[in-house]
Design a protein around this motif. Structure first.
Motif, PDB file in Angstrom:
ATOM      1  N   PRO B 221       0.811  -1.224   0.000  1.00  0.00           N
ATOM      2  CA  PRO B 221       0.000   0.000   0.000  1.00  0.00           C
ATOM      3  C   PRO B 221       0.844   1.273   0.000  1.00  0.00           C
ATOM      4  O   PRO B 221       0.340   2.347  -0.287  1.00  0.00           O
ATOM      5  N   VAL B 222       2.141   1.140   0.334  1.00  0.00           N
ATOM      6  CA  VAL B 222       2.998   2.315   0.353  1.00  0.00           C
ATOM      7  C   VAL B 222       3.743   2.444  -0.982  1.00  0.00           C
ATOM      8  O   VAL B 222       4.487   3.396  -1.198  1.00  0.00           O
ATOM      9  N   GLY B 223       3.554   1.466  -1.876  1.00  0.00           N
ATOM     10  CA  GLY B 223       4.218   1.535  -3.170  1.00  0.00           C
ATOM     11  C   GLY B 223       5.672   1.103  -3.141  1.00  0.00           C
ATOM     12  O   GLY B 223       6.461   1.479  -4.004  1.00  0.00           O
ATOM     13  N   LEU B 224       6.054   0.293  -2.132  1.00  0.00           N
ATOM     14  CA  LEU B 224       7.432  -0.190  -2.088  1.00  0.00           C
ATOM     15  C   LEU B 224       7.600  -1.366  -3.046  1.00  0.00           C
ATOM     16  O   LEU B 224       6.623  -1.945  -3.516  1.00  0.00           O
ATOM     17  N   ASN B 225       8.834  -1.740  -3.304  1.00  0.00           N
ATOM     18  CA  ASN B 225       9.131  -2.827  -4.227  1.00  0.00           C
ATOM     19  C   ASN B 225      10.088  -3.820  -3.580  1.00  0.00           C
ATOM     20  O   ASN B 225      11.294  -3.779  -3.825  1.00  0.00           O
ATOM     21  N   PRO B 226       9.560  -4.700  -2.733  1.00  0.00           N
ATOM     22  CA  PRO B 226      10.445  -5.680  -2.089  1.00  0.00           C
ATOM     23  C   PRO B 226      11.151  -6.594  -3.099  1.00  0.00           C
ATOM     24  O   PRO B 226      12.264  -7.043  -2.841  1.00  0.00           O
ATOM     25  N   THR B 227      10.510  -6.853  -4.242  1.00  0.00           N
ATOM     26  CA  THR B 227      11.182  -7.679  -5.260  1.00  0.00           C
ATOM     27  C   THR B 227      12.511  -7.054  -5.650  1.00  0.00           C
ATOM     28  O   THR B 227      13.532  -7.748  -5.775  1.00  0.00           O
ATOM     29  N   ALA B 228      12.509  -5.754  -5.863  1.00  0.00           N
ATOM     30  CA  ALA B 228      13.742  -5.055  -6.239  1.00  0.00           C
ATOM     31  C   ALA B 228      14.755  -5.084  -5.100  1.00  0.00           C
ATOM     32  O   ALA B 228      15.952  -5.271  -5.325  1.00  0.00           O
ATOM     33  N   SER B 229      14.275  -4.904  -3.867  1.00  0.00           N
ATOM     34  CA  SER B 229      15.175  -4.941  -2.710  1.00  0.00           C
ATOM     35  C   SER B 229      15.824  -6.316  -2.584  1.00  0.00           C
ATOM     36  O   SER B 229      17.017  -6.437  -2.323  1.00  0.00           O
ATOM     37  N   ILE B 230      14.990  -7.352  -2.772  1.00  0.00           N
ATOM     38  CA  ILE B 230      15.513  -8.707  -2.665  1.00  0.00           C
ATOM     39  C   ILE B 230      16.506  -8.988  -3.789  1.00  0.00           C
ATOM     40  O   ILE B 230      17.537  -9.649  -3.574  1.00  0.00           O
ATOM     41  N   ALA B 231      16.246  -8.466  -4.977  1.00  0.00           N
ATOM     42  CA  ALA B 231      17.204  -8.621  -6.083  1.00  0.00           C
ATOM     43  C   ALA B 231      18.524  -7.959  -5.708  1.00  0.00           C
ATOM     44  O   ALA B 231      19.608  -8.474  -6.007  1.00  0.00           O
ATOM     45  N   GLY B 232      18.435  -6.817  -5.045  1.00  0.00           N
ATOM     46  CA  GLY B 232      19.640  -6.147  -4.576  1.00  0.00           C
ATOM     47  C   GLY B 232      20.410  -7.008  -3.588  1.00  0.00           C
ATOM     48  O   GLY B 232      21.643  -7.108  -3.647  1.00  0.00           O
ATOM     49  N   LEU B 233      19.672  -7.657  -2.680  1.00  0.00           N
ATOM     50  CA  LEU B 233      20.323  -8.552  -1.715  1.00  0.00           C
ATOM     51  C   LEU B 233      20.983  -9.722  -2.437  1.00  0.00           C
ATOM     52  O   LEU B 233      22.070 -10.166  -2.057  1.00  0.00           O
ATOM     53  N   LYS B 234      20.330 -10.228  -3.483  1.00  0.00           N
ATOM     54  CA  LYS B 234      20.923 -11.329  -4.250  1.00  0.00           C
ATOM     55  C   LYS B 234      22.258 -10.899  -4.850  1.00  0.00           C
ATOM     56  O   LYS B 234      23.233 -11.658  -4.829  1.00  0.00           O
ATOM     57  N   ARG B 235      22.311  -9.679  -5.377  1.00  0.00           N
ATOM     58  CA  ARG B 235      23.563  -9.187  -5.972  1.00  0.00           C
ATOM     59  C   ARG B 235      24.634  -9.065  -4.906  1.00  0.00           C
ATOM     60  O   ARG B 235      25.780  -9.487  -5.079  1.00  0.00           O
ATOM     61  N   ARG B 236      24.284  -8.465  -3.764  1.00  0.00           N
ATOM     62  CA  ARG B 236      25.270  -8.243  -2.713  1.00  0.00           C
ATOM     63  C   ARG B 236      25.775  -9.559  -2.124  1.00  0.00           C
ATOM     64  O   ARG B 236      26.950  -9.715  -1.844  1.00  0.00           O
ATOM     65  N   THR B 237      24.853 -10.502  -1.922  1.00  0.00           N
ATOM     66  CA  THR B 237      25.279 -11.766  -1.319  1.00  0.00           C
ATOM     67  C   THR B 237      26.096 -12.585  -2.306  1.00  0.00           C
ATOM     68  O   THR B 237      27.030 -13.291  -1.914  1.00  0.00           O
ATOM     69  N   MET B 238      25.779 -12.490  -3.586  1.00  0.00           N
ATOM     70  CA  MET B 238      26.574 -13.241  -4.567  1.00  0.00           C
ATOM     71  C   MET B 238      27.994 -12.691  -4.604  1.00  0.00           C
ATOM     72  O   MET B 238      28.967 -13.443  -4.630  1.00  0.00           O
ATOM     73  N   ALA B 239      28.121 -11.351  -4.577  1.00  0.00           N
ATOM     74  CA  ALA B 239      29.453 -10.737  -4.556  1.00  0.00           C
ATOM     75  C   ALA B 239      30.204 -11.161  -3.300  1.00  0.00           C
ATOM     76  O   ALA B 239      31.389 -11.508  -3.359  1.00  0.00           O
ATOM     77  N   ALA B 240      29.510 -11.155  -2.168  1.00  0.00           N
ATOM     78  CA  ALA B 240      30.153 -11.557  -0.914  1.00  0.00           C
ATOM     79  C   ALA B 240      30.556 -13.027  -0.967  1.00  0.00           C
ATOM     80  O   ALA B 240      31.610 -13.419  -0.459  1.00  0.00           O
ATOM     81  N   TYR B 241      29.703 -13.844  -1.590  1.00  0.00           N
ATOM     82  CA  TYR B 241      29.992 -15.275  -1.705  1.00  0.00           C
ATOM     83  C   TYR B 241      31.237 -15.516  -2.525  1.00  0.00           C
ATOM     84  O   TYR B 241      32.105 -16.319  -2.160  1.00  0.00           O
ATOM     85  N   ILE B 242      31.338 -14.783  -3.634  1.00  0.00           N
ATOM     86  CA  ILE B 242      32.514 -14.943  -4.496  1.00  0.00           C
ATOM     87  C   ILE B 242      33.781 -14.524  -3.761  1.00  0.00           C
ATOM     88  O   ILE B 242      34.848 -15.116  -3.944  1.00  0.00           O
ATOM     89  N   ARG B 243      33.663 -13.513  -2.886  1.00  0.00           N
ATOM     90  CA  ARG B 243      34.823 -13.076  -2.100  1.00  0.00           C
ATOM     91  C   ARG B 243      35.067 -13.992  -0.908  1.00  0.00           C
ATOM     92  O   ARG B 243      36.003 -13.789  -0.159  1.00  0.00           O
ATOM     93  N   GLY B 244      34.224 -14.994  -0.724  1.00  0.00           N
ATOM     94  CA  GLY B 244      34.398 -15.922   0.390  1.00  0.00           C
ATOM     95  C   GLY B 244      33.908 -15.398   1.720  1.00  0.00           C
ATOM     96  O   GLY B 244      34.263 -15.921   2.778  1.00  0.00           O
ATOM     97  N   GLU B 245      33.059 -14.345   1.690  1.00  0.00           N
ATOM     98  CA  GLU B 245      32.629 -13.732   2.955  1.00  0.00           C
ATOM     99  C   GLU B 245      31.362 -14.364   3.526  1.00  0.00           C
ATOM    100  O   GLU B 245      31.080 -14.188   4.700  1.00  0.00           O
ATOM    101  N   VAL B 246      30.591 -15.077   2.718  1.00  0.00           N
ATOM    102  CA  VAL B 246      29.468 -15.826   3.263  1.00  0.00           C
ATOM    103  C   VAL B 246      29.595 -17.269   2.825  1.00  0.00           C
ATOM    104  O   VAL B 246      29.774 -17.549   1.658  1.00  0.00           O
ATOM    105  N   THR B 247      29.508 -18.172   3.749  1.00  0.00           N
ATOM    106  CA  THR B 247      29.637 -19.590   3.364  1.00  0.00           C
ATOM    107  C   THR B 247      28.433 -20.358   3.853  1.00  0.00           C
ATOM    108  O   THR B 247      27.715 -19.934   4.732  1.00  0.00           O
TER     109      THR B 247
END
Lengths: 119, 247, 112
Positions: B221-247
């Motif tokens: 109802p506030v017009g937010l876009n959690p899909t986009a936020s979650i896509a952003g998290l996917k990008r950040r976590t993938m980068a962190a994964y490649i750097r070995g920061e999340v296992t």
């Protein structure tokens, strides 16, 4: 037993696009082992594979193959839309992209039918 | 006691309202159809004039608190911001509690699960400075702050959570609101908790469980876009994964 | 789904995008005038390029499809399976192994 009705969003275009992606993937995954077994017939002999391929000349089988081609195309196109969402910054026009994926699938299926039916 | 501003149209609508807990049923009431009437007006009318045992939640009545979120004709909505004229179908309305949450009674749900997932996603600010240091000067024009501002207005109403089939099908899934909040904190330059946070959203049920149904975006109802936020998290976590920061 | 499975699934997806396009073109090209074993095998037998292409395709499809299947079983499968991470992992590895074995056998059968 009654339950609250809470799934009205299952009519939405992008939800349906997600289901098309999932179901097409599932159907393709089920088809693959069959596909591999058929190709593996060539181990026995070229004639064995050829015999099976003759069976696939029937119109109904060709239609089923056209559906498979369409499923592959829609799964690819929908998957590309997802890869764009997940790896690039957000863009609008999602419904248009999902519709384009469906169109690509129909075109691919029809092209297949045209190629097999009109030599 | 009549509502002072209610203009009656002289017609009534049939309103089916969920009664009881998870194994209850719909009960139908005849409610006068008013001009400019909201679904919250309808629920209030039933409770005040027809059945005082009806349980429901509301607070502000003006679309800023999110307390009145319920399922209306199958979709989660703020009932104070839903005009009856926009949703009534063939003179009928169907009102149920929000999905994906245990029903306490009638239209009131237990939102504990929603807030537990918020905590599990580390949707909590982790300070990097003390009160002894100067206040951080965050310009709203910086790229990071633009990202945060686009997603920060969430008031935890639970509508996106109720609209999400992945929440429904995967009880480990943290859900759109929790992940959306995590994304705002990931981009908050003052926050120091990203190590734990990226790990929290990378496990089973984290951001990668999102299948991009986009129901959250469609219903917020506030017009937010959690899909986009979650896509952003996917990008950040993938980068962190490649750097070995999340296992 | 977690970050490991996600990365594998998306990487194989990206890898397969061009492979699928080529495969679709191959299908359309091959099925004109009807498809026969002689025509297929005439092009694939002894071809290192087709062997590598399809071996790669099979490996990627086995990884991608098995992870996708796991997600579907997690969300739509019977309760007992959906609630068991080990059961889900087993189904994923088993299906992946089947695809890989049958697929590489199929590639070998048309290339060797």
């Amino acid at each position: 037993m009654a339950a609250p009705r809470t799934t009205g969003y299952r009519r939405d275009a992008l939800w349906l696009a997600a289901m098309v992606h999932r179901v097409s993937g599932l159907l393709l995954a089920c088809f693959l082992p069959v596909h591999f077994l058929v190709l593996g017939l060539a181990i026995e002999s070229e004639a064995r594979l050829d015999g099976f391929l003759r069976w696939t000349d029937r119109p109904l089988v060709k239609l089923a193959e056209a559906v498979l081609v369409a499923l592959l195309a829609v799964h690819l196109a929908g998957g590309l839309r997802l890869l764009l969402i997940e790896n690039l910054s957000w863009r609008g026009g999602q419904k248009r992209m999902a519709a384009a994926a469906l169109l690509a699938a129909v075109v691919a299926g029809l092209l297949f039918l045209a190629v097999t039916a009109l030599p | 006691m009549q509502q002072a501003t209610e203009q009656s149209t002289g017609r009534t609508i049939a309103v089916a309202i969920w009664r009881g807990g998870a194994d209850g049923d719909y009960q139908t009431f005849e409610v006068p159809l008013g001009a400019n009437q909201t679904v919250l007006d309808v629920v209030t009318y039933v409770q005040r004039h027809l059945d005082p045992t009806l349980s429901y939640r509301f607070a502000c009545r003006v679309g800023v608190c999110g307390s009145c979120a319920m399922t209306v004709n199958g979709r989660p909505r703020w009932t104070c911001r839903t005009h009856v004229s926009k949703v009534v179908e063939n003179g009928r309305l169907e009102i149920a509690p929000l999905a994906n949450l245990p029903v306490i009674k009638d239209l009131a749900t237990d939102m504990s699960r929603f807030f537990e997932k918020w905590q599990a996603a580390k949707g909590v600010f982790a300070p990097s400075a003390t009160r002894g240091e100067p206040i951080a000067a965050i310009s709203p024009a910086t790229p990071e702050r633009r990202i945060v501002d686009a997603a920060i207005e969430c008031i935890n109403c639970g509508v996106c959570f109720a609209a999400c089939d992945t929440v429904r099908w995967n009880e480990d899934y943290l859900g759109p609101a929790a992940l959306n909040r995590a994304w705002t904190l990931v981009n908050d330059v003052r926050d120091a908790g990203n190590g734990e946070r990226l790990y929290a959203v990378s496990r089973d049920g984290g951001c990668h469980a999102c299948h991009t149904h986009q129901s959250c975006e469609r219903h917020c109802p506030v017009g937010l876009n959690p899909t986009a936020s979650i896509a952003g998290l996917k990008r950040r976590t993938m980068a962190a994964y490649i750097r070995g920061e999340v296992t | 789904m977690n970050v490991h499975l996600y990365v594998l699934q998306r990487l194989t997806a990206a890898l397969m995008a061009p492979l699928v396009l080529v495969h679709l073109v191959v299908i359309l090209y091959a099925t004109r005038n009807g498809v026969s074993a002689a025509e297929i095998l005439g092009r694939t037998r002894g071809s290192l390029v087709w062997g590598l292409f399809y071996a790669l395709f099979v490996a990627a499809a086995a990884v991608h499809g098995s992870i996708g299947l796991r997600a579907i079983l997690r969300e739509w499968g019977p309760r007992s399976l959906a609630a068991s991470p080990r059961g889900l992992d087993f189904a994923m590895y088993a299906f992946g192994a089947v695809l890989l074995a049958l697929g590489l056998r199929a590639v070998a059968s048309v290339v060797l």
